[in-house]
Design a protein around this motif. Structure first.
Motif, PDB file in Angstrom:
ATOM      1  N   GLU A 194      -4.817   5.512   3.539  1.00 27.44           N
ATOM      2  CA  GLU A 194      -5.899   4.915   2.757  1.00 27.44           C
ATOM      3  C   GLU A 194      -7.264   5.288   3.324  1.00 27.44           C
ATOM      4  O   GLU A 194      -8.218   5.537   2.580  1.00 27.44           O
ATOM      5  N   ARG A 197      -7.880   8.794   2.313  1.00 29.04           N
ATOM      6  CA  ARG A 197      -8.167   8.849   0.877  1.00 29.04           C
ATOM      7  C   ARG A 197      -9.628   8.436   0.608  1.00 29.04           C
ATOM      8  O   ARG A 197     -10.306   9.049  -0.218  1.00 29.04           O
ATOM      9  N   ARG A 201     -12.574  11.028  -0.984  1.00 30.39           N
ATOM     10  CA  ARG A 201     -12.857  10.689  -2.382  1.00 30.39           C
ATOM     11  C   ARG A 201     -13.975  11.557  -2.958  1.00 30.39           C
ATOM     12  O   ARG A 201     -13.917  11.968  -4.116  1.00 30.39           O
ATOM     13  N   HIS A 204     -12.966  16.039  -3.133  1.00 31.34           N
ATOM     14  CA  HIS A 204     -11.652  16.264  -3.733  1.00 31.34           C
ATOM     15  C   HIS A 204     -11.286  17.751  -3.718  1.00 31.34           C
ATOM     16  O   HIS A 204     -12.108  18.622  -3.989  1.00 31.34           O
ATOM     17  N   SER A 208      -5.863  18.669  -0.638  1.00 35.36           N
ATOM     18  CA  SER A 208      -5.899  17.328  -0.047  1.00 35.36           C
ATOM     19  C   SER A 208      -5.188  16.320  -0.947  1.00 35.36           C
ATOM     20  O   SER A 208      -4.510  15.410  -0.454  1.00 35.36           O
ATOM     21  N   ALA A 209      -5.323  16.490  -2.269  1.00 39.31           N
ATOM     22  CA  ALA A 209      -4.626  15.586  -3.190  1.00 39.31           C
ATOM     23  C   ALA A 209      -3.123  15.719  -3.033  1.00 39.31           C
ATOM     24  O   ALA A 209      -2.393  14.715  -3.036  1.00 39.31           O
ATOM     25  N   LEU A 212      -2.033  14.007   0.300  1.00 41.64           N
ATOM     26  CA  LEU A 212      -2.031  12.545   0.197  1.00 41.64           C
ATOM     27  C   LEU A 212      -0.861  12.056  -0.663  1.00 41.64           C
ATOM     28  O   LEU A 212      -0.233  11.039  -0.347  1.00 41.64           O
ATOM     29  N   ASP A 213      -0.548  12.792  -1.730  1.00 42.96           N
ATOM     30  CA  ASP A 213       0.627  12.440  -2.536  1.00 42.96           C
ATOM     31  C   ASP A 213       1.905  12.590  -1.715  1.00 42.96           C
ATOM     32  O   ASP A 213       2.838  11.782  -1.838  1.00 42.96           O
ATOM     33  N   ASP A 216       2.246   9.575   0.482  1.00 47.16           N
ATOM     34  CA  ASP A 216       2.751   8.437  -0.292  1.00 47.16           C
ATOM     35  C   ASP A 216       4.246   8.568  -0.545  1.00 47.16           C
ATOM     36  O   ASP A 216       4.997   7.592  -0.451  1.00 47.16           O
TER      37      ASP A 216
END
Length: 370
Positions: A194, A197, A201, A204, A208-209, A212-213, A216
């Protein structure tokens, strides 16, 4: 101390590339000058080339472009042998150590790391010390020293330049999550993701997306494998082979722990190919350890094979070729090969040479179980 270069849509990576190009152009301009080649000019040219190599090597490491990185680092080390630029030399040595650690050459990386850390000039180089930590993490984490690696990652604050431009980039967030989960520190993993993230923000990027996925998905894999499966399916069309291989390794470990041994083996063999293609030899010990665990965890009875699979397996174990088996059972050699293709994962093996022992072990398990 400048803010993010977002006014024209460009990111830090593009900015680094522009600076490198300008430095190269400046060097070429000086080299092509009609002025006599005095010593000071030659030294300045080498210094400019060293600075250019320094900027370029960071982004090459960030993008895992190891072949070009090695060339740039050799240039930097050669030029700093003539022009005294201790911090630039230490930068090159540090990135060489990272490259060696990534390839799995831990002894060479450790020796280089210890040598750099003993340099007095390092006291003035905060960001270089962060990269040295990353080298340490790359040496220790893949060989199972999770607590040591996690301690180094958790005792430094997440840094936006590290995440967007640093040699390891956002994948170190996944490192943190991986080690935290292995040490049963799930809450710490969630908090770190978090925080990253929030930092990313306004910066982007597709990479990196994805990372982070992947974080998760790894966290969720204790209860459900669906997010990991969906992300790995999507990764087939993305250029993030190293990042997806890291997630696939965690996914395979979860499959094995759930008793889905054959699926875990297939994923691990895929991971092995992907890591080798990006020279990530550091992780091969963990992959092979998981493959051995799959071998130990394989409990297959002969009755789990179809009658035809069992007969073909016995003949192949006796040394008959596919053609010879086909003649005896009135099948084509291709059909025989297709049956063996199904038999191997059921028995947890990969070659014909393992058939005899695997069948003997399966029969023994069947006898002891009855």
């Amino acid at each position: 101390h400048l803010g993010p270069p977002t006014t024209d849509g460009r990111g830090w990576s593009q900015l680094v590339g522009c600076i490198s190009m300008l430095l190269d152009a400046f060097r070429d301009m000086r080299l092509e000058s009609s002025a006599p080649p005095e010593l000071g000019t030659r030294a300045a040219n080498r210094l400019v080339r060293t600075i250019a190599a320094t900027w370029g090597s960071v982004i090459l490491a960030h993008n895992h472009n190891w072949v070009l990185l090695e060339n740039e680092l050799e240039i930097a080390l050669e030029t700093t042998g003539v022009v005294p630029a201790p911090l630039l030399r230490l930068n090159a040595e540090t990135l060489f150590a990272l490259y060696e650690a990534f390839r799995g050459e831990r002894t060479a990386a450790r020796e280089r790391l210890d040598r750099v850390r003993s340099e007095p000039a390092l006291r003035r180089a905060y960001r270089l010390r962060l990269v040295l930590d990353s080298v340490d993490v790359m040496i220790e984490g893949p060989q199972g020293n999770y607590e040591h690696a996690l301690a180094l990652l958790s005792t430094r604050e997440p840094d936006i330049l590290d995440l967007t431009l640093g040699p390891c980039g956002p994948v170190e967030v996944f490192d943190f999550v991986d080690y935290a989960l292995l040490l049963q520190q799930d809450e710490e993993a969630v908090v770190r993701v978090e925080r990253a993230r929030d930092l990313l923000r306004e910066h982007h990027s597709e990479r990196s997306a994805f990372v982070l996925d992947a974080c998760d998905a790894a966290i969720a894999s204790h209860t459900t494998l669906a997010p990991a499966e969906g992300l790995l399916a999507r990764a087939q069309t993305l250029p993030f082979m190293y990042e997806s291989a890291r997630l696939r390794l965690v996914y395979a470990e979860r499959l094995r722990k759930r008793g889905r041994i054959a699926e875990a083996r297939r994923q691990l063999l895929r991971v092995e190919v992907e890591l080798r293609s990006v020279q990530a030899g550091a992780w091969m010990d963990r992959v092979r350890s998981e493959l051995r665990a799959c071998q130990r965890g394989t409990v297959v009875q002969v009755t789990d094979l179809t009658e035809q699979e069992s007969r073909i397996a016995e003949l192949a174990a006796a040394g008959l070729s596919n053609k010879e088996i086909g003649i005896r059972l009135h099948l084509s050699p291709r059909t025989v090969g297709g049956h063996l293709y199904k038999v191997f994962p059921k028995l947890g093996i990969t070659t014909r040479a393992q058939l005899r022992d695997a069948l003997a072990r399966a029969k023994s398990d069947e006898t002891s179980g009855s």
